[in-house]
Design a protein around this motif. Sequence first.
Motif, PDB file in Angstrom:
ATOM      1  N   VAL A 150       0.785  -1.114   0.167  1.00 31.87           N
ATOM      2  CA  VAL A 150      -0.057  -0.113   0.000  1.00 31.87           C
ATOM      3  C   VAL A 150       0.766   1.292  -0.177  1.00 31.87           C
ATOM      4  N   LEU A 151       2.094   1.368   0.918  1.00 31.65           N
ATOM      5  CA  LEU A 151       2.848   2.490   0.955  1.00 31.65           C
ATOM      6  C   LEU A 151       3.431   2.583  -0.492  1.00 31.65           C
ATOM      7  N   ASP A 152       3.944   1.423  -0.869  1.00 28.53           N
ATOM      8  CA  ASP A 152       4.836   1.559  -2.294  1.00 28.53           C
ATOM      9  C   ASP A 152       4.083   2.380  -3.399  1.00 28.53           C
ATOM     10  N   GLY A 153       2.600   1.987  -3.631  1.00 28.61           N
ATOM     11  CA  GLY A 153       1.864   2.430  -4.374  1.00 28.61           C
ATOM     12  C   GLY A 153       1.564   3.902  -4.041  1.00 28.61           C
ATOM     13  N   LYS A 186       6.089  10.307  -5.850  1.00 24.81           N
ATOM     14  CA  LYS A 186       6.090  11.149  -4.638  1.00 24.81           C
ATOM     15  C   LYS A 186       7.319  11.214  -3.904  1.00 24.81           C
ATOM     16  N   ASP A 187       7.661  12.228  -3.313  1.00 24.20           N
ATOM     17  CA  ASP A 187       8.934  12.225  -2.142  1.00 24.20           C
ATOM     18  C   ASP A 187       8.165  11.825  -0.615  1.00 24.20           C
ATOM     19  N   TRP A 188       7.136  12.266  -0.562  1.00 21.01           N
ATOM     20  CA  TRP A 188       6.499  12.127   0.844  1.00 21.01           C
ATOM     21  C   TRP A 188       4.977  11.398   0.670  1.00 21.01           C
ATOM     22  N   ILE A 189       4.632  10.860   1.719  1.00 15.10           N
ATOM     23  CA  ILE A 189       3.422   9.894   1.520  1.00 15.10           C
ATOM     24  C   ILE A 189       1.958  11.085   1.485  1.00 15.10           C
ATOM     25  N   HIS A 219      13.720  -5.335  -0.531  1.00 13.38           N
ATOM     26  CA  HIS A 219      14.372  -4.697  -1.659  1.00 13.38           C
ATOM     27  C   HIS A 219      13.631  -4.854  -2.882  1.00 13.38           C
ATOM     28  N   ASP A 220      12.577  -5.593  -3.148  1.00 12.72           N
ATOM     29  CA  ASP A 220      11.962  -5.829  -4.449  1.00 12.72           C
ATOM     30  C   ASP A 220      10.721  -4.511  -4.445  1.00 12.72           C
ATOM     31  N   LEU A 221      10.578  -3.657  -3.257  1.00 16.40           N
ATOM     32  CA  LEU A 221       9.685  -2.750  -3.428  1.00 16.40           C
ATOM     33  C   LEU A 221      10.468  -1.315  -4.286  1.00 16.40           C
ATOM     34  N   LYS A 222       9.555  -0.922  -5.000  1.00 14.05           N
ATOM     35  CA  LYS A 222       9.818   0.229  -5.938  1.00 14.05           C
ATOM     36  C   LYS A 222      10.335   1.793  -5.307  1.00 14.05           C
ATOM     37  N   ASN A 223       9.437   1.904  -4.289  1.00  7.10           N
ATOM     38  CA  ASN A 223       9.637   3.266  -3.827  1.00  7.10           C
ATOM     39  C   ASN A 223       9.866   3.409  -2.341  1.00  7.10           C
ATOM     40  N   VAL A 224       9.453   2.285  -1.458  1.00 10.66           N
ATOM     41  CA  VAL A 224       9.734   2.446  -0.085  1.00 10.66           C
ATOM     42  C   VAL A 224      11.214   2.748   0.158  1.00 10.66           C
ATOM     43  N   PRO A 225      12.287   1.977  -0.127  1.00 13.56           N
ATOM     44  CA  PRO A 225      13.415   1.928   0.379  1.00 13.56           C
ATOM     45  C   PRO A 225      14.244   3.324   0.150  1.00 13.56           C
ATOM     46  N   ALA A 226      13.749   3.924  -1.248  1.00 11.16           N
ATOM     47  CA  ALA A 226      14.273   5.354  -1.557  1.00 11.16           C
ATOM     48  C   ALA A 226      13.822   6.480  -0.436  1.00 11.16           C
ATOM     49  N   TYR A 227      12.466   6.114  -0.229  1.00 11.63           N
ATOM     50  CA  TYR A 227      11.661   6.812   0.878  1.00 11.63           C
ATOM     51  C   TYR A 227      12.322   6.923   2.248  1.00 11.63           C
ATOM     52  N   VAL A 228      12.632   5.846   2.640  1.00 10.58           N
ATOM     53  CA  VAL A 228      13.155   5.705   3.966  1.00 10.58           C
ATOM     54  C   VAL A 228      14.624   6.457   4.030  1.00 10.58           C
ATOM     55  N   GLU A 229      15.411   6.223   2.947  1.00 13.28           N
ATOM     56  CA  GLU A 229      16.815   6.452   2.886  1.00 13.28           C
ATOM     57  C   GLU A 229      16.798   8.190   2.813  1.00 13.28           C
ATOM     58  N   ARG A 230      15.860   8.763   2.155  1.00 18.96           N
ATOM     59  CA  ARG A 230      15.460  10.263   2.108  1.00 18.96           C
ATOM     60  C   ARG A 230      15.187  10.798   3.367  1.00 18.96           C
ATOM     61  N   PHE A 231      14.311  10.115   3.986  1.00 21.99           N
ATOM     62  CA  PHE A 231      13.647  10.578   5.225  1.00 21.99           C
ATOM     63  C   PHE A 231      15.008  10.631   6.204  1.00 21.99           C
ATOM     64  N   PHE A 232      15.721   9.624   6.586  1.00 16.19           N
ATOM     65  CA  PHE A 232      16.671   9.320   7.483  1.00 16.19           C
ATOM     66  C   PHE A 232      17.982  10.322   7.072  1.00 16.19           C
ATOM     67  N   ALA A 233      18.113  10.823   5.711  1.00 12.88           N
ATOM     68  CA  ALA A 233      19.330  11.757   5.238  1.00 12.88           C
ATOM     69  C   ALA A 233      18.619  12.940   5.941  1.00 12.88           C
ATOM     70  N   ARG A 234      17.620  13.653   6.461  1.00 11.35           N
ATOM     71  CA  ARG A 234      17.313  14.787   6.929  1.00 11.35           C
ATOM     72  C   ARG A 234      18.119  14.917   8.333  1.00 11.35           C
ATOM     73  N   PRO A 235      18.909  16.242   8.259  1.00  9.46           N
ATOM     74  CA  PRO A 235      19.486  16.528   9.449  1.00  9.46           C
ATOM     75  C   PRO A 235      18.739  16.405  10.791  1.00  9.46           C
ATOM     76  N   ALA A 236      17.778  17.026  10.841  1.00 11.46           N
ATOM     77  CA  ALA A 236      16.951  16.779  12.156  1.00 11.46           C
ATOM     78  C   ALA A 236      16.681  15.320  12.535  1.00 11.46           C
ATOM     79  N   VAL A 237      16.501  14.671  11.548  1.00 13.09           N
ATOM     80  CA  VAL A 237      16.249  13.185  11.736  1.00 13.09           C
ATOM     81  C   VAL A 237      17.510  12.585  12.151  1.00 13.09           C
ATOM     82  N   GLN A 238      18.613  12.570  11.610  1.00 13.62           N
ATOM     83  CA  GLN A 238      19.756  12.179  12.163  1.00 13.62           C
ATOM     84  C   GLN A 238      19.933  12.323  13.554  1.00 13.62           C
ATOM     85  N   LYS A 239      19.806  13.758  13.901  1.00  6.09           N
ATOM     86  CA  LYS A 239      20.100  14.172  15.126  1.00  6.09           C
ATOM     87  C   LYS A 239      19.124  13.506  16.144  1.00  6.09           C
ATOM     88  N   ALA A 240      17.941  13.407  15.753  1.00  9.13           N
ATOM     89  CA  ALA A 240      16.518  13.072  16.868  1.00  9.13           C
ATOM     90  C   ALA A 240      16.599  11.387  16.878  1.00  9.13           C
TER      91      ALA A 240
END
Length: 232
Positions: free
Chosen positions: A162-165, A170-173, A203-224
């Motif tokens: 569902v999330l992948d679709g 989109k970058d965000w949900i 790893h077969d999902l099309k969009n979710v892995p990049a979404y999680v990587e994008r999220f955790f690349a945010r400086p505030a997320v890295q700190k928190a």
Amino acid sequence: MIDTTAFPITARWPTNDPSVIQLYSYPTPNGVKISIALEEMGLPYEPHLVTLSDADVKSPAFLSLNPNNKIPAIIDPNGPDGPIGLFESGAILLYLAEKSGKFLGKTASDKAKITQWLMFQMGGLGPMLGQMGFFYKFAGADIEDPRPRERYLNEAIRLLAVLDGQLEGKDWIAGGFSIADMAIAPWINALEFYGTKDVVGYHDLKNVPAYVERFFARPAVQKAKFIPNPNG
């Protein structure tokens, strides 16, 4: 300011600056939702480490703020009608977004759509992935009957699809970055901790892995993501 007699939790976890939001938490997926939100929103806060042991979450001090004995919980000394204590991570996210005026969209329709995906995480993704983790990594792994494990695995696979679709194109949900992403991404990241990425076909999902990587690349997320720090 916080009246310590109104919030007995402060006797066990004393405040250094009672003029700011007090966060009582542990860096689990539910816990880091709130530290991420506070960092992203730029709201001043003071974190207090509450372990998941019964000695902490079932203590009278913690139960005085959250009778459901789960992290996270907060006290806002500058609430809309005076100091306010809150528990349930989804409720706290909504409260903080409204307080800060950030990450809840620009229109009533935006807010409704963001809230629906927040509820998707609260009612579906979090509970199902958590149960799957129990049957793969924790005590449930010793249960011979395969049906509970298969039930939560299949539901996890369905919810990830569902999330992948939804993330297609989109970058965000829910359009712009929002509290829905702050709720969802930490739970997807828990698949690594549970050791279940392969069995859910991550790893077969099309969009979710990049979404999680994008999220955790945010400086505030890295700190928190390690607030409160469990290692002191």
